[in-house]
Design a protein around this motif. Sequence first.
Motif, short mmCIF file in Angstrom:
data_model
loop_
_atom_site.label_atom_id
_atom_site.label_comp_id
_atom_site.label_asym_id
_atom_site.label_seq_id
_atom_site.Cartn_x
_atom_site.Cartn_y
_atom_site.Cartn_z
N VAL A 17 -3.39 9.53 -2.53
CA VAL A 17 -3.47 8.07 -2.55
C VAL A 17 -4.61 7.64 -1.63
CG1 VAL A 17 -1.02 7.76 -3.09
CG2 VAL A 17 -1.76 7.84 -0.71
N PRO A 18 -5.04 6.39 -1.74
CA PRO A 18 -6.12 5.92 -0.86
C PRO A 18 -5.74 6.02 0.62
CG PRO A 18 -5.75 4.38 -2.67
CD PRO A 18 -4.63 5.38 -2.70
N THR A 19 -6.74 6.16 1.46
CA THR A 19 -6.52 6.20 2.91
C THR A 19 -5.77 4.95 3.36
OG1 THR A 19 -8.57 7.45 3.19
CG2 THR A 19 -7.69 6.34 5.15
N GLY A 20 -4.76 5.15 4.19
CA GLY A 20 -3.95 4.04 4.68
C GLY A 20 -2.70 3.79 3.88
N TRP A 21 -2.61 4.37 2.69
CA TRP A 21 -1.42 4.22 1.86
C TRP A 21 -0.38 5.28 2.26
CZ3 TRP A 21 -0.90 2.06 -3.49
CH2 TRP A 21 -1.79 1.00 -3.70
N ILE A 22 0.87 5.00 1.95
CA ILE A 22 1.93 5.99 2.17
C ILE A 22 2.52 6.39 0.82
CG2 ILE A 22 2.52 5.17 4.48
CD1 ILE A 22 4.97 3.80 3.26
N GLN B 75 0.84 -1.21 0.00
CA GLN B 75 0.00 0.00 0.00
C GLN B 75 0.87 1.26 0.00
OE1 GLN B 75 -2.64 -0.64 3.37
NE2 GLN B 75 -4.16 -1.50 1.98
N MET B 76 1.74 1.32 -1.00
CA MET B 76 2.69 2.41 -1.10
C MET B 76 2.77 2.92 -2.53
SD MET B 76 6.76 2.35 -0.17
CE MET B 76 7.11 1.10 -1.38
#
Length: 68
Positions: free
Chosen positions: A54-59, A26-27
Motif C-alpha cells: 500500500v502507499p507509504t503512510g497507509w495501514i 488511509q487503510m
Amino acid sequence: MYGRLCSKVGCAREAVATLTYDYGDQMAALGPLGVENDPHAHDLCAIHAERLSVPTGWIVVRHETLQA
C-alpha cells in the motif's frame, strides 16, 4: 467455473481474499473472499494477497485467517 478470479491484470488464479480500501482513513482491509462479488472491492489470489503493498503512510488490516 464456479470460483472468482484474481482481479490483478493477467492473473488467472482463483481468488481467495477480498481487498477493500478506506481512502479517508488511509487503510486497506484484506479478508476472506467475500460472499458476493462487490464492484467496489478487489478479489485476490493467495500470491497477490501475500504480496499486497500500500502507499507509504497507509495501514493494512489483515483478517486473522489469512495470516501465515
